[in-house]
Design a protein around this motif. Structure first.
Motif, PDB file in Angstrom:
ATOM      1  N   GLN A 143      -0.749 -47.081 -77.085  1.00  0.00           N
ATOM      2  CA  GLN A 143       0.126 -45.919 -76.864  1.00  0.00           C
ATOM      3  C   GLN A 143      -0.113 -45.261 -75.505  1.00  0.00           C
ATOM      4  N   GLY A 144      -1.212 -45.618 -74.858  1.00  0.00           N
ATOM      5  CA  GLY A 144      -1.518 -45.076 -73.540  1.00  0.00           C
ATOM      6  C   GLY A 144      -2.467 -43.891 -73.582  1.00  0.00           C
ATOM      7  N   THR A 145      -3.180 -43.703 -72.485  1.00  0.00           N
ATOM      8  CA  THR A 145      -4.069 -42.552 -72.336  1.00  0.00           C
ATOM      9  C   THR A 145      -3.903 -42.038 -70.902  1.00  0.00           C
ATOM     10  N   GLN A 146      -3.782 -40.733 -70.746  1.00  0.00           N
ATOM     11  CA  GLN A 146      -3.445 -40.132 -69.463  1.00  0.00           C
ATOM     12  C   GLN A 146      -4.686 -39.901 -68.610  1.00  0.00           C
ATOM     13  N   VAL A 147      -4.586 -40.328 -67.361  1.00  0.00           N
ATOM     14  CA  VAL A 147      -5.630 -40.064 -66.371  1.00  0.00           C
ATOM     15  C   VAL A 147      -5.005 -39.247 -65.249  1.00  0.00           C
ATOM     16  N   THR A 148      -5.603 -38.120 -64.942  1.00  0.00           N
ATOM     17  CA  THR A 148      -5.122 -37.261 -63.868  1.00  0.00           C
ATOM     18  C   THR A 148      -6.272 -36.998 -62.914  1.00  0.00           C
ATOM     19  N   VAL A 149      -6.064 -37.349 -61.641  1.00  0.00           N
ATOM     20  CA  VAL A 149      -7.089 -37.163 -60.626  1.00  0.00           C
ATOM     21  C   VAL A 149      -6.580 -36.143 -59.623  1.00  0.00           C
ATOM     22  N   SER A 150      -7.310 -35.073 -59.452  1.00  0.00           N
ATOM     23  CA  SER A 150      -6.905 -34.029 -58.524  1.00  0.00           C
ATOM     24  C   SER A 150      -7.767 -34.096 -57.268  1.00  0.00           C
TER      25      SER A 150
END
Length: 124
Positions: free
Chosen positions: A116-123
């Motif tokens: 289903q996917g997993t969110q990765v957010t890099v700031s």
């Protein structure tokens, strides 16, 4: 029926690390290809790392070579993606996928099973 469940996504600062996990249930042949894809907003899903089920050869797309490592724990039926030195361009939804033929195609269309996917957010 094969099921893939990803976990480990998070929001991190640039330069940080994450480890994604993909827990597989159901029968997946040792000849199958396990892969991680990612999809950034407005972009096509791209393959970033593959491994032959059972711990075979690995492949990485150029943008993650030297920073990401794909591995597998056969006893746990789990595939991992260790991501180091994360960059803003690594932001996206990360998907685990399995391809029965074992060809490890670069196209998402060739894969038979998806998580289903997993969110990765890099700031930055």
């Amino acid at each position: 029926q094969v099921q893939l469940v990803e976990s480990g996504g998070d929001s991190v600062q640039a330069g940080g690390s994450l480890r994604l996990s993909c827990a597989a249930s159901g029968y997946i042949a040792n000849s199958a290809c396990m892969a991680w894809f990612r999809q950034a907003p407005g972009k096509e899903r791209e393959g970033i790392a593959t491994i032959i089920n059972g711990g075979g050869r690995t492949y990485y797309t150029d943008s993650v070579k030297g920073r990401f490592t794909i591995s597998q724990d056969n006893a746990k039926n789990t595939v991992y993606l260790q991501m180091n030195s994360l960059q803003a361009d690594d932001t996206g939804m990360y998907y685990c996928a399995a391809e029965k033929t074992g060809l490890c195609s670069g196209s998402w269309r060739a894969y038979d099973y998806w998580g289903q996917g997993t969110q990765v957010t890099v700031s930055s």
